[in-house]
Write an enzyme that holds these catalytic residues in place. Structure first.
Site, mmCIF file in Angstrom:
data_model
loop_
_atom_site.group_PDB
_atom_site.id
_atom_site.type_symbol
_atom_site.label_atom_id
_atom_site.label_comp_id
_atom_site.label_asym_id
_atom_site.label_seq_id
_atom_site.Cartn_x
_atom_site.Cartn_y
_atom_site.Cartn_z
ATOM 1 C CD GLU A 48 -3.000 -0.899 0.220
ATOM 2 O OE1 GLU A 48 -3.485 0.239 0.026
ATOM 3 O OE2 GLU A 48 -3.339 -1.905 -0.425
ATOM 4 C CD GLU A 71 -2.882 2.855 5.821
ATOM 5 O OE1 GLU A 71 -3.577 2.385 4.887
ATOM 6 O OE2 GLU A 71 -2.961 4.050 6.171
ATOM 7 C CD GLU A 110 -8.936 1.006 1.845
ATOM 8 O OE1 GLU A 110 -7.933 0.491 1.288
ATOM 9 O OE2 GLU A 110 -9.030 2.216 2.076
#
Length: 129
Positions: free
Chosen positions: A32, A73, A80
């Site tokens: 990411e 995170e 997600e």
């Protein structure tokens, strides 16, 4: 009697399995861009704290805050991934879940920034005392 689909490890095997899952999670979140940027922010921040003469305690608190940021995170990325898997079409519930995860990350970034601003300001403008 049927055997369970997943065998739960115990003792040292459980520890080794958990460590391998954690490593896999780290490798996944490393893909990411946001996490890589936060990792860069961490490195720059720790260097800045060391340059201004921050105490070991101040640096430890910063490390703990950044570990919190990395954890949030990773959880945001997990949310997600799950939303994209179970609801590939755009839905308001999926949007809300992703927005809430993003807000959690933003709160941790703000906490890191506020703390860094306080410690750096203290050392740069008021001495270490």
């Amino acid at each position: 009697m049927t055997k369970p689909a997943v065998t739960k490890e115990t003792g040292l095997r459980h520890f080794i399995a958990a460590a391998s899952y954690s490593w896999a999670g780290f490798l996944r979140v490393l893909k990411e861009a946001a996490f890589r940027q936060e990792l860069g922010f961490f490195v720059v921040s720790i260097a800045a704290l060391a340059l201004v003469g921050a105490s070991v305690g101040e640096i430890v608190i910063a490390v703990l805050l950044f570990l919190g940021l990395f954890s949030v995170e990773a959880m945001n990325t997990a949310v997600e991934e799950v939303i994209d898997r179970i609801s590939p079409e755009i839905s308001i519930v999926g949007k809300h879940a992703k927005d809430l995860g993003s807000f959690a990350v933003t709160c941790m970034i703000a906490a890191c920034c506020l703390y860094l601003g306080f410690v750096l300001g203290k050392h740069l403008f008021f001495g270490s005392g």
